[in-house]
Design an enzyme around this catalytic site. Sequence first.
Site: not given
Ligand code: PRP
Ligand code: URA
Length: 213
Positions: A108, A112, A204, A207
């Site tokens: 994400r 945005t 997160d 993380d």
């Molecule tokens: C997180 C999560 C989803 C997304 C959800 O990933 O694991 O993929 O956010 O958010 P959304 O429904 O608003 O799209 P992130 O983009 O943080 O990436 P990561 O898994 O690499 O930490």
């Molecule tokens: N992605 C995450 O990892 N946590 C949230 O709460 C939303 C998006």
Amino acid sequence: MDQVPANVVLMEHPLIQHKLSILRDVRTGSKVFRELVKELAMLMAFESTRDFQLAETTVTTPITETTTWVLAGKKVAVIPILRAGLGMVEGILELLPAARVGHIGLYRDPETLKPVEYYCKLPADIGERDVMIVDPMLATGGSAAAAIEFLKARGARNIRLLVLIAAPEGIKAVAAAAPDVKIYACAMDSHLNDHGYIVPGLGDAGDRLFGTK
Ligand code: PRP
Ligand code: URA
């Protein structure tokens, strides 16, 4: 959101709810967090495959020959959305060891909140498989909707989405973009905060899984 929307199957099993509570706890460190995500994914695989088809077969036990049942439906593809979805793969494969694993890399954009694709590698016969997209968090739904779109463009038809925690915003977004996709979730939370995080959520997921913050 009091009622469960038509496109959601809520997994209310006591073991799932208990493990999810520990997962949410800010004091839970990465090692236990990873173990719980794996265990939850395994329990979700069990619960979300209740509709899989069976066929009759014959087995000879040490006592006698008998008629019994084996899986007969399509083969499965597990598709984690990178990177947090990776944490769920092992648990699913414990129950579905013959499943193929494809990967979709999305993050994400922090400004945005829109998903950006950076990787995609899928089984060649994706169109002939039951597809399970896995990702711990369904927040705005942007990532899940994009993953579903990519998969459909590459021939996937029978898609289900497995998430640990879903926000109402994400559920609505997936229902609008892909009404045919059923969402399996352990919990439906209240709302998103100003940074697009699920409230109360678990923070997160990526993380916490990989200890990057
Ligand atoms: C997180 C999560 C989803 C997304 C959800 O990933 O694991 O993929 O956010 O958010 P959304 O429904 O608003 O799209 P992130 O983009 O943080 O990436 P990561 O898994 O690499 O930490
Ligand atoms: N992605 C995450 O990892 N946590 C949230 O709460 C939303 C998006």
